[in-house]
Design a protein around this motif. Structure first.
Motif, PDB file in Angstrom:
ATOM      1  N   CYS A   1       0.847  -1.200   0.000  1.00  0.00           N
ATOM      2  CA  CYS A   1       0.000   0.000   0.000  1.00  0.00           C
ATOM      3  C   CYS A   1       0.877   1.243   0.000  1.00  0.00           C
ATOM      4  CB  CYS A   1      -0.881  -0.030   1.248  1.00  0.00           C
ATOM      5  SG  CYS A   1      -1.832   1.467   1.440  1.00  0.00           S
ATOM      6  N   GLY A   2       0.832   1.998  -1.099  1.00  0.00           N
ATOM      7  CA  GLY A   2       1.578   3.252  -1.185  1.00  0.00           C
ATOM      8  C   GLY A   2       0.648   4.427  -0.970  1.00  0.00           C
ATOM      9  N   ASN A   3       1.180   5.633  -0.968  1.00  0.00           N
ATOM     10  CA  ASN A   3       0.350   6.820  -0.725  1.00  0.00           C
ATOM     11  C   ASN A   3      -0.568   7.140  -1.895  1.00  0.00           C
ATOM     12  OD1 ASN A   3       1.015   8.344   1.935  1.00  0.00           O
ATOM     13  ND2 ASN A   3       2.970   7.557   1.221  1.00  0.00           N
ATOM     14  N   THR A   4      -0.309   6.563  -3.053  1.00  0.00           N
ATOM     15  CA  THR A   4      -1.189   6.802  -4.216  1.00  0.00           C
ATOM     16  C   THR A   4      -1.950   5.542  -4.591  1.00  0.00           C
ATOM     17  OG1 THR A   4       0.314   8.472  -5.090  1.00  0.00           O
ATOM     18  CG2 THR A   4      -1.264   7.518  -6.645  1.00  0.00           C
ATOM     19  N   ASN A   5      -1.253   4.436  -4.759  1.00  0.00           N
ATOM     20  CA  ASN A   5      -1.895   3.192  -5.191  1.00  0.00           C
ATOM     21  C   ASN A   5      -1.582   2.049  -4.234  1.00  0.00           C
ATOM     22  OD1 ASN A   5      -3.099   4.164  -7.616  1.00  0.00           O
ATOM     23  ND2 ASN A   5      -1.096   4.163  -8.580  1.00  0.00           N
ATOM     24  N   THR A   6      -2.472   1.060  -4.228  1.00  0.00           N
ATOM     25  CA  THR A   6      -2.266  -0.166  -3.442  1.00  0.00           C
ATOM     26  C   THR A   6      -2.221  -1.341  -4.415  1.00  0.00           C
ATOM     27  OG1 THR A   6      -3.402   0.752  -1.513  1.00  0.00           O
ATOM     28  CG2 THR A   6      -3.211  -1.653  -1.626  1.00  0.00           C
TER      29      THR A   6
ATOM     30  N   LEU B   1      -2.695  -6.913  -8.918  1.00  0.00           N
ATOM     31  CA  LEU B   1      -3.864  -6.058  -9.164  1.00  0.00           C
ATOM     32  C   LEU B   1      -3.636  -4.723  -8.468  1.00  0.00           C
ATOM     33  CD1 LEU B   1      -6.407  -8.840  -8.100  1.00  0.00           C
ATOM     34  CD2 LEU B   1      -5.806  -8.243 -10.463  1.00  0.00           C
ATOM     35  N   ARG B   2      -4.067  -3.637  -9.103  1.00  0.00           N
ATOM     36  CA  ARG B   2      -3.779  -2.299  -8.557  1.00  0.00           C
ATOM     37  C   ARG B   2      -5.056  -1.519  -8.344  1.00  0.00           C
ATOM     38  NH1 ARG B   2       0.646   1.784  -9.079  1.00  0.00           N
ATOM     39  NH2 ARG B   2       2.050   0.069  -9.572  1.00  0.00           N
ATOM     40  N   THR B   3      -5.167  -0.890  -7.164  1.00  0.00           N
ATOM     41  CA  THR B   3      -6.292   0.008  -6.888  1.00  0.00           C
ATOM     42  C   THR B   3      -5.738   1.281  -6.272  1.00  0.00           C
ATOM     43  OG1 THR B   3      -8.433   0.225  -5.755  1.00  0.00           O
ATOM     44  CG2 THR B   3      -6.706  -0.942  -4.568  1.00  0.00           C
TER      45      THR B   3
ATOM     46  N   ASP C   1      13.020   3.928  -6.139  1.00  0.00           N
ATOM     47  CA  ASP C   1      11.607   3.566  -6.239  1.00  0.00           C
ATOM     48  C   ASP C   1      10.794   4.820  -6.570  1.00  0.00           C
ATOM     49  OD1 ASP C   1       9.294   1.654  -4.126  1.00  0.00           O
ATOM     50  OD2 ASP C   1       8.995   2.777  -5.990  1.00  0.00           O
ATOM     51  N   PHE C   2      10.238   4.864  -7.797  1.00  0.00           N
ATOM     52  CA  PHE C   2       9.452   6.021  -8.250  1.00  0.00           C
ATOM     53  C   PHE C   2       8.012   5.837  -7.783  1.00  0.00           C
ATOM     54  CE2 PHE C   2      12.433   8.153 -11.037  1.00  0.00           C
ATOM     55  CZ  PHE C   2      13.351   7.163 -11.351  1.00  0.00           C
ATOM     56  N   GLY C   3       7.718   6.438  -6.627  1.00  0.00           N
ATOM     57  CA  GLY C   3       6.350   6.346  -6.089  1.00  0.00           C
ATOM     58  C   GLY C   3       5.791   7.745  -5.904  1.00  0.00           C
ATOM     59  N   THR C   4       4.922   7.897  -4.926  1.00  0.00           N
ATOM     60  CA  THR C   4       4.431   9.245  -4.586  1.00  0.00           C
ATOM     61  C   THR C   4       5.630  10.123  -4.257  1.00  0.00           C
ATOM     62  OG1 THR C   4       2.474   8.175  -3.667  1.00  0.00           O
ATOM     63  CG2 THR C   4       2.845  10.505  -3.090  1.00  0.00           C
ATOM     64  N   ALA C   5       6.560   9.510  -3.512  1.00  0.00           N
ATOM     65  CA  ALA C   5       7.894  10.097  -3.328  1.00  0.00           C
ATOM     66  C   ALA C   5       8.856   9.236  -4.140  1.00  0.00           C
ATOM     67  CB  ALA C   5       8.288  10.059  -1.855  1.00  0.00           C
TER      68      ALA C   5
ATOM     69  N   VAL D   1       7.624  12.363  -8.900  1.00  0.00           N
ATOM     70  CA  VAL D   1       7.584  13.043 -10.198  1.00  0.00           C
ATOM     71  C   VAL D   1       6.240  13.724 -10.416  1.00  0.00           C
ATOM     72  CG1 VAL D   1       7.749  12.701 -12.684  1.00  0.00           C
ATOM     73  CG2 VAL D   1       9.179  11.330 -11.139  1.00  0.00           C
ATOM     74  N   ASN D   2       5.173  12.959 -10.263  1.00  0.00           N
ATOM     75  CA  ASN D   2       3.845  13.537 -10.550  1.00  0.00           C
ATOM     76  C   ASN D   2       3.431  14.546  -9.502  1.00  0.00           C
ATOM     77  OD1 ASN D   2       3.249  12.286 -13.056  1.00  0.00           O
ATOM     78  ND2 ASN D   2       3.005  10.379 -11.972  1.00  0.00           N
ATOM     79  N   LEU D   3       3.948  14.348  -8.284  1.00  0.00           N
ATOM     80  CA  LEU D   3       3.684  15.316  -7.216  1.00  0.00           C
ATOM     81  C   LEU D   3       4.267  16.679  -7.611  1.00  0.00           C
ATOM     82  CD1 LEU D   3       2.400  14.955  -4.408  1.00  0.00           C
ATOM     83  CD2 LEU D   3       4.690  14.588  -3.508  1.00  0.00           C
TER      84      LEU D   3
ATOM     85  N   GLY E   1       8.988   0.823  -9.835  1.00  0.00           N
ATOM     86  CA  GLY E   1       7.971   1.876  -9.936  1.00  0.00           C
ATOM     87  C   GLY E   1       7.676   2.147 -11.404  1.00  0.00           C
ATOM     88  N   GLY E   2       6.408   2.535 -11.658  1.00  0.00           N
ATOM     89  CA  GLY E   2       5.945   2.601 -13.046  1.00  0.00           C
ATOM     90  C   GLY E   2       6.711   3.570 -13.933  1.00  0.00           C
ATOM     91  N   LEU E   3       7.324   4.591 -13.325  1.00  0.00           N
ATOM     92  CA  LEU E   3       7.965   5.624 -14.145  1.00  0.00           C
ATOM     93  C   LEU E   3       9.422   5.323 -14.479  1.00  0.00           C
ATOM     94  CD1 LEU E   3       6.398   8.708 -12.370  1.00  0.00           C
ATOM     95  CD2 LEU E   3       6.059   8.028 -14.751  1.00  0.00           C
ATOM     96  N   ALA E   4       9.973   4.274 -13.859  1.00  0.00           N
ATOM     97  CA  ALA E   4      11.417   4.004 -14.033  1.00  0.00           C
ATOM     98  C   ALA E   4      11.826   3.813 -15.498  1.00  0.00           C
ATOM     99  CB  ALA E   4      11.819   2.798 -13.189  1.00  0.00           C
TER     100      ALA E   4
END
Ligand code: ADP
Ligand code: PAZ
Ligand code: K
Length: 259
Positions: A7-12, A26-28, A129-133, A154-156, A221-224
Motif C-alpha cells: 500500500c503506497g500513498n497513491t496506489n495499493t 492487481l492495482r487500486t 523507487d518512483f512512487g508518490t515520493a 515526479v507527478n507530485l 515503480g511505473g515511471l522508471a
C-alpha cells in the motif's frame, strides 16, 4: 496461497503467490475509508476474472499509510481467517535489521525493497523507487537497509507546479523531443523529465561517492522505464521488486515459525 499487499500513498498493489509461483498483481487507488467488504468484492471479482481460486491462507501487508492497515487486517481476519503480517510491526521479523538512527520509523516499502533486492541482486545496492515520493534505498553488503534519500515524487512535482502557477497547465510526464521547449507544455515536460534524470543521476553519483564499495542501481515503480530512456541510470529495472520483497519476508517468517 499468499496475498501480498503493497500500500503506497497513491496506489495499493495486491499480488497473489502460490509458494514461489507468482500468479497475478492487481492495482487500486489507496483510499483509507475503503472497507474490508469493498476490498473483498473487488478482489474476488478480479481473481475470478483471472481464474485464480480464492484459497488464500496467508496475508502480508506493507503500508506507507497507517490508516488503511485496520481494514486490511479486517479483510484478512474476516475473509481469509488469518492474521496478516504487517511489515514494521514487532510480530513481523525481517531477514536483516535496518541500521539507521535510533527510533527512526523507516518506510516499510523501503525495508521490503531492501529484502527483495538483496534476494535478487546481492548487497551493495541503491534501490530507486518512483512512487508518490522517489526513494533511494541503500542496501549494505549483508542486505541490511542502511539509509538513503527521499525526494518529491515526479507527478507530485508536476501537480504542485500546475497548482502553484496560474498559467501552467497539468501535463503528463514524457520524454521531450529536445531540452529547449518552444511551448509551455514542452518547457514543463523538459523541466520535469531532464530535471529528474539529473536528480537521479546526481543523487546516485553522490551516494556512490560516500559508500566505500562499488554499487549496483536497481529501479522500480511505473515511471522508471521512462527515465531510463534519458540516461543509462539503472543496472536493472524490476517492476515487481516490492511484491517480491513481501514474499521473501513472508517466507522468512514462515521459516522462523517452523524452526
Ligand atoms: N507508467 C506510469 N506512467 C505515468 N505515471 C505513472 C506510471 N506508473 C505510476 N505512475 C504515477 O506515479 C505516481 C506513483 O505511483 P505509485 O508508484 O503507484 O505510487 P505509490 O507506490 O507511492 O502509491 C502516481 O501518481 C502514479 O499515477
Ligand atoms: C517515503 C515514503 C512516503 C515513500 O512511500 P510511497 O511513495 O511508496 O507512498 C515512505 O517510504 C515513508 O513513509 N517513509 C517514512 C520515512 C522514512 O522512510 O524515513
Ligand atoms: K514505494
Amino acid at each position: 496461497m499468499l496475498l501480498a499487499i503493497d500500500c503506497g500513498n497513491t496506489n495499493t498493489v495486491f499480488s497473489v503467490w502460490d509458494g514461489e509461483k507468482f500468479l497475478c498483481t492487481l492495482r487500486t487507488s489507496t483510499e483509507h475509508q475503503r472497507t474490508a467488504d469493498q476490498y473483498y468484492v473487488w478482489l474476488s471479482t478480479l481473481l475470478a476474472h483471472h481464474r485464480i481460486p480464492m484459497d488464500i491462507d496467508a496475508v502480508i501487508v506493507s503500508s506507507t499509510v497507517p490508516r488503511v492497515v485496520f481494514n486490511l487486517r479486517v479483510l484478512s481476519d474476516r475473509y481469509f481467517n488469518c492474521r496478516p503480517l504487517v511489515v514494521g510491526k514487532p510480530e513481523c521479523a525481517l531477514p536483516r535489521q535496518p541500521r539507521v538512527d535510533e527510533g527512526t520509523q523507516v518506510g516499510p516499502d523501503r525495508l521490503v525493497n531492501a529484502a527483495g533486492a538483496y534476494d535478487r541482486y546481492g548487497g551493495d545496492l541503491i534501490v530507486v523507487d518512483f512512487g508518490t515520493a522517489t526513494t533511494f534505498d541503500v542496501v549494505a553488503e549483508d542486505g541490511a537497509y542502511v539509509g538513503g534519500v527521499i525526494a518529491p515524487g515526479v507527478n507530485l512535482s508536476l501537480q504542485a507546479l500546475h497548482e502553484a502557477a496560474a498559467a501552467l497547465p497539468h501535463v503528463d510526464v514524457t520524454k521531450p523531443q529536445q531540452v529547449i521547449g518552444t511551448n509551455t507544455v514542452a518547457c514543463m515536460q523538459s523541466g520535469v523529465f531532464w530535471g529528474y534524470v539529473g536528480l537521479v543521476r546526481g543523487i546516485c553519483d553522490r551516494i556512490k561517492g560516500e559508500y566505500e564499495r562499488p554499487m549496483k542501481i536497481i529501479s522500480t515503480g511505473g515511471l522508471a522505464p521512462l527515465f531510463q530512456q534519458g540516461d543509462t541510470l539503472f543496472d536493472h529495472f524490476d517492476e515487481f521488486l516490492t511484491i517480491h520483497g513481501l514474499r521473501i519476508i513472508h517466507d522468512h517468517n514462515q521459516t522462523l515459525e517452523t524452526t
